[in-house]
Design an enzyme around this catalytic site. Sequence first.
Site, PDB file in Angstrom:
ATOM      1  CG  HIS A 101      13.359 -50.439 -13.246  1.00 22.57           C
ATOM      2  ND1 HIS A 101      14.250 -51.369 -13.737  1.00 22.57           N
ATOM      3  CD2 HIS A 101      12.220 -50.625 -13.948  1.00 22.57           C
ATOM      4  CE1 HIS A 101      13.673 -52.066 -14.699  1.00 22.57           C
ATOM      5  NE2 HIS A 101      12.448 -51.641 -14.850  1.00 22.57           N
ATOM      6  CB  SER A 107      11.063 -54.554 -15.406  1.00 22.68           C
ATOM      7  OG  SER A 107      11.578 -53.767 -16.430  1.00 22.68           O
ATOM      8  CG  ASP A 159      17.274 -52.328 -12.387  1.00 18.47           C
ATOM      9  OD1 ASP A 159      16.582 -52.240 -11.360  1.00 18.47           O
ATOM     10  OD2 ASP A 159      16.944 -51.803 -13.469  1.00 18.47           O
TER      11      ASP A 159
HETATM   12  N1  ARG Z   1      14.550 -49.304 -19.318  1.00 19.77           N
HETATM   13  C1  ARG Z   1      14.149 -50.095 -18.193  1.00 19.77           C
HETATM   14  C2  ARG Z   1      12.822 -50.754 -18.449  1.00 19.77           C
HETATM   15  O1  ARG Z   1      11.942 -50.178 -19.026  1.00 19.77           O
HETATM   16  C3  ARG Z   1      14.013 -49.308 -16.952  1.00 19.77           C
HETATM   17  C4  ARG Z   1      15.287 -48.833 -16.419  1.00 19.77           C
HETATM   18  C5  ARG Z   1      15.107 -47.868 -15.291  1.00 19.77           C
HETATM   19  N2  ARG Z   1      16.281 -47.074 -15.208  1.00 19.77           N
HETATM   20  C6  ARG Z   1      16.336 -45.765 -15.545  1.00 19.77           C
HETATM   21  N3  ARG Z   1      17.498 -45.176 -15.602  1.00 19.77           N
HETATM   22  N4  ARG Z   1      15.250 -45.078 -15.783  1.00 19.77           N
HETATM   23  O2  ARG Z   1      12.589 -51.849 -18.019  1.00 19.77           O
END
Ligand code: ARG
Length: 718
Positions: A84, A653, A219
């Site tokens: 992501h 992330s 991811d």
């Molecule tokens: N929740 C994750 C973060 O903020 C991002 C994940 C991205 N995936 C998604 N399905 N939008 O680090």
Amino acid sequence: MKKNLLILLLLLAAQFAKADEGMWLPYLLGQQVYNDMVKKGLKLTKEQLYSINQASLKDAIIIFGGGCTGEIVSNQGLIFTNHHCGYDAIATASSVEHNYLKNGFYALDKQQEIPAKGLSVQFLVRVDDVTKQVQDALKGMSGQERQQQQQKIVADIITQAINGTNYEAKVLPMFKGNQYLLFVYERYKDIRLVGAPPESIGKFGGDTDNWEWPRHTGDFSIFRVYADKDGKPAEYAAGNQPLKPKHFLPVSIKGIKENDYAMIFGYPGGTNRYESSEGVKLKITVENPSVVALRSVRLKYMFEQMKKDPAIKLKLASSYAGIANYWKFFDGETKQLVKYNVLEEKQKQEAAFEKWAQGKDEYANIFPDYAASYKAWTPYAKHRIYINEGIMGSPLAAFAGSLMAVEKALVQSGTSTDMIKQSIQAADKARTAFLEEEDKASDQKILAATCHLFYTDIPLAQHPIGFYDAIKAKFGSLEDDNTYRLWASALMSGSMILNDARWKAFIANPDAVTLQTDPAFAYSSAFIKNFTTKYQPLYNQFVTKNNDLGRAYLKGRMEMEPAKKWYPDANFSMRLTYGQVKPYAPRDAVAYDYVCTMKGVMEKYVPGDYEFDLPENYVSLYNKKDFGQYKDLRKNDIVTCFITTNDITGGNSGSPVLNANGELIGLAFDGNYEALSHKIQFDAVYNRTICVDIRYVLWCVDKLGGASNIINELKLIK
Ligand code: ARG
């Protein structure tokens, strides 16, 4: 009796795995904290974690793009980060014919790597404590005066720090301005895409699984940083060389087990752990619900179009993912803040503080002042969100608003023709970028819906004068959806922004009236001007006052509890958090394992689904059980993800999850739903970090992607 109680307490403590609060500054790591890390299992010295004299772990950790973390994993500048985080670069490199987002991509040699235009990474060069210098310059100041003076002194410090170098620097307030640190970075701009799994793996589970455990998302994505022949940053050039890093992370495929030490280095973007109860109240009653409602509308219309057409899906994918991510976050955050009674807890803390602060002049009146400040701002708080997330939620409106810079150049007397030309050129370039991403169909619906919502939800007295009357006169009742649809349609067909011939005529011969009467510009600028002239000054006052109060409150809290180990709020500076691999129980009678496996991927698999589909060869490979060296012996399967007690937030992330020896065991990519209150208050029972297991990453690259060249570049610890 006493002894029995002690034993009972010890037993209880062992049973309830506690999450590990603290986003520590690696350059100012206290001995007490370091000792605790060692007690939990760390095998490295302080110097191996962070040193400015010799290569250390910190040299392998980078800022990736504008808001993520990455790490160097080979002696040729190979980067691991989240899917992501690479999402925008992957989508940009893709076309409907070469759809790397959908099908994945691996460069089998360096020639095949794809330059990621506009992407950069930053290495941390050093950190200096400049508290004294800043505080001396700000002595006795508060409010606006302090803010202005702070900007000045910070600019001076930065200029001095980077003079004669190619570095960049920033000064960040810590502990709400009770400490100031200077961060010096070196930015590399030639970054190339090396690999990514198909989106069905990299975003497996989509928004349904986002912010949730159990989790089965692969991811990750892979990039490389290039430098000129001297190892210095350079713009993209075919002849640039892979960067030889100071340090890179070895990769452990030995696997993890419960209670293993886990440490995460990275760039958490923002927390507000020392927020006041007033702030929490405004957040859960006004701000969060407004953001969520407006984002729901935008997402709905974007998704309708993305489903219909793969080209539009590619165009909107990255923007959609970003909006959706924090749509779910803010909704969950409110729910958890309420569930854990965070407002009431903050009020109790504040009452205890007030008692302690009695008779101390420095801390008198903090909470009455907070109350007054919030009381003055609250009537306009919703309006601010409705501008940022509503009116500006239409991409056309947002772009049109940016043309206010052109308007200013055109109307301000004394602006040279050169400056006008420059601002027109910048606008023209921005328009090209805007059109590349623009989907008119969804934008038109967003435009209509957000304009209507503003009318309904924001008090009449705050509306831009005359604006809605004009709509009514031309298009019909302001209560009727159809009125706004007609209005939006007329706006879109009437704006030169969406009409090449008229736009070209304008930039060839720019004049203020043409711009000001453009319906898109007129719309945006009416709302922006209304807000900036009447409400922005109130907001600035509010923020400045809260800064002063927050700084005093936190100073007092630290004085009140001197034995506590304090850490500053996240502010996108490098931090480390240490903890352990641990399961948790989300609610009564439910116990979560600390790992998820490919078995679970297969259980969730729905062929053809938008979120739970899989690439063709995945299923057959799974059925063959060809796990190779990546197999987890305890599960007799591939572990996809695992959880730890670490303290992270957005910005982390892509961060490396490291074992006790500083070897890479996974990439942090999410937080769990039960702890979505974490920006405001860390929950020691429920907080977990969700990590993709590095063995799953390598299985995807090697077995599924056939990119053994990438595996061969790593230093594997087996
Ligand atoms: N929740 C994750 C973060 O903020 C991002 C994940 C991205 N995936 C998604 N399905 N939008 O680090």
